[in-house]
Design a protein around this motif. Structure first.
Motif, PDB file in Angstrom:
ATOM      1  N   ASN A   1      35.421  63.863 -16.914  1.00 34.22           N
ATOM      2  CA  ASN A   1      34.399  64.345 -17.846  1.00 34.22           C
ATOM      3  C   ASN A   1      34.794  64.098 -19.294  1.00 34.22           C
ATOM      4  O   ASN A   1      33.950  63.751 -20.133  1.00 34.22           O
ATOM      5  CB  ASN A   1      34.126  65.834 -17.613  1.00 34.22           C
ATOM      6  CG  ASN A   1      33.360  66.084 -16.336  1.00 34.22           C
ATOM      7  OD1 ASN A   1      32.710  65.180 -15.796  1.00 34.22           O
ATOM      8  ND2 ASN A   1      33.420  67.314 -15.829  1.00 34.22           N
ATOM      9  N   THR A   2      36.072  64.279 -19.598  1.00 31.71           N
ATOM     10  CA  THR A   2      36.556  63.981 -20.949  1.00 31.71           C
ATOM     11  C   THR A   2      36.365  62.512 -21.277  1.00 31.71           C
ATOM     12  O   THR A   2      35.944  62.139 -22.373  1.00 31.71           O
ATOM     13  CB  THR A   2      38.044  64.362 -21.083  1.00 31.71           C
ATOM     14  OG1 THR A   2      38.199  65.754 -20.857  1.00 31.71           O
ATOM     15  CG2 THR A   2      38.579  64.011 -22.467  1.00 31.71           C
ATOM     16  N   ASN A   3      36.637  61.668 -20.274  1.00 37.83           N
ATOM     17  CA  ASN A   3      36.531  60.233 -20.542  1.00 37.83           C
ATOM     18  C   ASN A   3      35.090  59.748 -20.641  1.00 37.83           C
ATOM     19  O   ASN A   3      34.823  58.708 -21.238  1.00 37.83           O
ATOM     20  CB  ASN A   3      37.279  59.430 -19.472  1.00 37.83           C
ATOM     21  CG  ASN A   3      37.735  58.090 -19.999  1.00 37.83           C
ATOM     22  OD1 ASN A   3      38.194  58.001 -21.129  1.00 37.83           O
ATOM     23  ND2 ASN A   3      37.594  57.049 -19.208  1.00 37.83           N
ATOM     24  N   LYS A   4      34.162  60.484 -20.061  1.00 37.40           N
ATOM     25  CA  LYS A   4      32.748  60.134 -20.240  1.00 37.40           C
ATOM     26  C   LYS A   4      32.343  60.241 -21.709  1.00 37.40           C
ATOM     27  O   LYS A   4      31.476  59.516 -22.179  1.00 37.40           O
ATOM     28  CB  LYS A   4      31.874  61.053 -19.387  1.00 37.40           C
ATOM     29  CG  LYS A   4      31.915  60.755 -17.895  1.00 37.40           C
ATOM     30  CD  LYS A   4      31.031  61.723 -17.119  1.00 37.40           C
ATOM     31  CE  LYS A   4      31.077  61.413 -15.620  1.00 37.40           C
ATOM     32  NZ  LYS A   4      30.278  62.390 -14.836  1.00 37.40           N
ATOM     33  N   ILE A   5      33.006  61.126 -22.425  1.00 31.06           N
ATOM     34  CA  ILE A   5      32.722  61.319 -23.846  1.00 31.06           C
ATOM     35  C   ILE A   5      33.444  60.290 -24.703  1.00 31.06           C
ATOM     36  O   ILE A   5      32.861  59.683 -25.608  1.00 31.06           O
ATOM     37  CB  ILE A   5      33.131  62.741 -24.280  1.00 31.06           C
ATOM     38  CG1 ILE A   5      32.360  63.787 -23.472  1.00 31.06           C
ATOM     39  CG2 ILE A   5      32.918  62.942 -25.781  1.00 31.06           C
ATOM     40  CD1 ILE A   5      32.862  65.209 -23.677  1.00 31.06           C
ATOM     41  N   PHE A   6      34.717  60.047 -24.392  1.00 33.07           N
ATOM     42  CA  PHE A   6      35.562  59.246 -25.283  1.00 33.07           C
ATOM     43  C   PHE A   6      35.749  57.799 -24.841  1.00 33.07           C
ATOM     44  O   PHE A   6      36.206  56.973 -25.621  1.00 33.07           O
ATOM     45  CB  PHE A   6      36.934  59.915 -25.436  1.00 33.07           C
ATOM     46  CG  PHE A   6      36.883  61.215 -26.181  1.00 33.07           C
ATOM     47  CD1 PHE A   6      36.887  61.233 -27.560  1.00 33.07           C
ATOM     48  CD2 PHE A   6      36.827  62.420 -25.490  1.00 33.07           C
ATOM     49  CE1 PHE A   6      36.855  62.443 -28.255  1.00 33.07           C
ATOM     50  CE2 PHE A   6      36.789  63.626 -26.166  1.00 33.07           C
ATOM     51  CZ  PHE A   6      36.797  63.639 -27.559  1.00 33.07           C
ATOM     52  N   GLN A   7      35.449  57.484 -23.580  1.00 34.42           N
ATOM     53  CA  GLN A   7      35.498  56.105 -23.089  1.00 34.42           C
ATOM     54  C   GLN A   7      36.860  55.437 -23.314  1.00 34.42           C
ATOM     55  O   GLN A   7      36.972  54.376 -23.937  1.00 34.42           O
ATOM     56  CB  GLN A   7      34.395  55.263 -23.760  1.00 34.42           C
ATOM     57  CG  GLN A   7      32.980  55.735 -23.455  1.00 34.42           C
ATOM     58  CD  GLN A   7      32.640  55.584 -21.974  1.00 34.42           C
ATOM     59  OE1 GLN A   7      32.785  54.517 -21.396  1.00 34.42           O
ATOM     60  NE2 GLN A   7      32.201  56.676 -21.367  1.00 34.42           N
ATOM     61  N   GLY A   8      37.906  56.055 -22.777  1.00 35.02           N
ATOM     62  CA  GLY A   8      39.242  55.501 -22.942  1.00 35.02           C
ATOM     63  C   GLY A   8      39.674  54.644 -21.770  1.00 35.02           C
ATOM     64  O   GLY A   8      39.098  54.683 -20.684  1.00 35.02           O
ATOM     65  N   ASP A   9      40.718  53.849 -21.991  1.00 36.92           N
ATOM     66  CA  ASP A   9      41.361  53.100 -20.902  1.00 36.92           C
ATOM     67  C   ASP A   9      42.340  53.996 -20.146  1.00 36.92           C
ATOM     68  O   ASP A   9      42.588  53.798 -18.959  1.00 36.92           O
ATOM     69  CB  ASP A   9      42.114  51.891 -21.462  1.00 36.92           C
ATOM     70  CG  ASP A   9      41.200  50.916 -22.163  1.00 36.92           C
ATOM     71  OD1 ASP A   9      40.158  50.569 -21.583  1.00 36.92           O
ATOM     72  OD2 ASP A   9      41.519  50.515 -23.300  1.00 36.92           O
ATOM     73  N   ILE A  10      42.889  54.973 -20.863  1.00 37.89           N
ATOM     74  CA  ILE A  10      43.817  55.951 -20.293  1.00 37.89           C
ATOM     75  C   ILE A  10      43.414  57.327 -20.800  1.00 37.89           C
ATOM     76  O   ILE A  10      43.071  57.491 -21.972  1.00 37.89           O
ATOM     77  CB  ILE A  10      45.275  55.658 -20.718  1.00 37.89           C
ATOM     78  CG1 ILE A  10      45.739  54.288 -20.222  1.00 37.89           C
ATOM     79  CG2 ILE A  10      46.229  56.743 -20.202  1.00 37.89           C
ATOM     80  CD1 ILE A  10      47.123  53.885 -20.728  1.00 37.89           C
ATOM     81  N   VAL A  11      43.450  58.313 -19.916  1.00 37.21           N
ATOM     82  CA  VAL A  11      43.269  59.709 -20.325  1.00 37.21           C
ATOM     83  C   VAL A  11      44.534  60.461 -19.915  1.00 37.21           C
ATOM     84  O   VAL A  11      44.962  60.380 -18.760  1.00 37.21           O
ATOM     85  CB  VAL A  11      42.060  60.371 -19.641  1.00 37.21           C
ATOM     86  CG1 VAL A  11      41.773  61.712 -20.300  1.00 37.21           C
ATOM     87  CG2 VAL A  11      40.839  59.475 -19.686  1.00 37.21           C
ATOM     88  N   THR A  12      45.143  61.162 -20.855  1.00 38.72           N
ATOM     89  CA  THR A  12      46.370  61.899 -20.568  1.00 38.72           C
ATOM     90  C   THR A  12      46.192  63.372 -20.908  1.00 38.72           C
ATOM     91  O   THR A  12      45.427  63.714 -21.818  1.00 38.72           O
ATOM     92  CB  THR A  12      47.570  61.317 -21.352  1.00 38.72           C
ATOM     93  OG1 THR A  12      48.764  62.026 -21.014  1.00 38.72           O
ATOM     94  CG2 THR A  12      47.345  61.401 -22.858  1.00 38.72           C
ATOM     95  N   CYS A  13      46.855  64.230 -20.165  1.00 35.26           N
ATOM     96  CA  CYS A  13      46.767  65.673 -20.403  1.00 35.26           C
ATOM     97  C   CYS A  13      48.174  66.257 -20.508  1.00 35.26           C
ATOM     98  O   CYS A  13      49.166  65.594 -20.219  1.00 35.26           O
ATOM     99  CB  CYS A  13      45.981  66.351 -19.282  1.00 35.26           C
ATOM    100  SG  CYS A  13      46.778  66.282 -17.654  1.00 35.26           S
TER     101      CYS A  13
END
Length: 321
Positions: free
Chosen positions: A102-114
């Protein structure tokens, strides 16, 4: 779909909890690729039980290989748009995949890290990090990834677009490297990414007590981890915006820890210690970030015995061996 790759070797004590944490994800559209390599305990049976009860779980049994090969095989089987890695001794929160997607739907990244938790028998420690979602620069992502002195795992708290691995230049795990192979791949993926997204809520549980200690010399006769770090430094040094000092610190720290461990073992070839000591000159002291590490390196270049005293008194307290 998300492909979850779980390399597994003799992890029967933790595997049930790990796989249950995957099975119970609130994001349901995933495949779990369980690569059981060389296990002699009941890990294979546990994998088969999950696969027989849930069609999203797939098991690959290998007679003998290493973690790098296991992860490469997992990548070859992956069919998802995204891929993540979970160590068989760790576990993930039920909402991890859903929140990262869901976070990546907003920011459109190649990598999402938490962020993640460091779990141990006696404590639960939340690693520090920014408090808001953000797009990170390559340098910010690298510094955050390497900022935790107690954790030597660099893939688990991230979601990657699978095409990062397959598109030219392709990224794969070097099967001749069995230590810090994940660090090298993480750095290659950061370097290749156009957008790296950070999400602050912690979801990954890194279980400190069940991971291999830093001292791999008791397990294998060579320190190919130094090769992995050296290659990562070489790669990232091509970009002037990236500060590689923290990677160079990691290289020297692994080198010093190995030298001082060898001193405590019997029947160790002194030439091996001398070769490692020469590698302390790989980087100039002004290229290191940690002042205690810099001082220890300087002393050990001159006198190993005095270096060991300084290490025990001023630097070893920073490590979890």
């Amino acid at each position: 779909m998300i492909s979850i790759i779980v390399p597994i070797k003799n992890a029967e004590k933790s595997l049930f909890k790990c796989l249950h944490s995957i099975k119970n994800q609130t994001f349901r559209h995933f495949e779990a690729i369980l690569v059981n390599y060389g296990s002699i305990d009941k890990s294979g049976e546990i994998c088969e039980k999950f696969a027989s009860n849930d069609s999203r779980f797939h098991v690959i049994h290998l007679d003998s290989t290493n973690a790098s090969r296991a992860k490469n095989i997992g990548l070859a089987y992956a069919q998802g748009e995204y891929v993540c890695f979970v160590n068989a001794v760790d576990w993930i929160n039920a909402e991890m995949l859903e929140e990262l997607i869901n976070t990546n739907k907003i920011f459109q990244g190649d990598i999402v890290t938490c962020r993640y938790f460091e779990d141990s028998i006696s404590e639960l420690f939340l690693t520090p990090g920014p408090d808001e979602n953000k797009i990170m620069s390559k340098n910010e992502a690298i510094q955050l990834c390497l900022s935790q002195p107690r954790v030597n795992s660099f893939l688990g708290n991230k979601l990657y677009k699978l095409e990062l691995f397959s598109s030219s230049p392709a990224v794969h795990f070097d099967e001749d490297i069995e230590y810090y192979e994940d660090l090298l791949v993480a750095m290659q993926l950061f370097d290749k990414s156009q957008r790296i997204v950070y999400s602050p809520p912690p979801h990954y549980h890194y279980y400190l007590n069940r991971h291999l200690p830093l001292n791999v010399l008791q397990i294998k006769g060579k320190l190919d981890g130094l090769v992995a770090i050296e290659r990562a430094v070489e790669l990232l040094s091509k970009d002037p915006s990236v500060d590689t000092k923290i990677l160079k610190d990691l290289y020297i720290k692994l080198n010093l820890s190995s030298i001082f461990t060898l001193l405590t073992l019997e029947n160790v070839d002194s030439s091996f210690i001398n070769d490692l000591r020469q590698k302390l000159h790989a980087y100039g002291l002004n290229e290191l970030k940690d002042s205690d590490l810099k001082k220890c390196c300087q002393i050990t270049r001159r006198n190993i015995g005095l270096g060991k005293i300084y290490w025990d008194m001023f630097y070893k307290k920073k490590l979890v061996e």
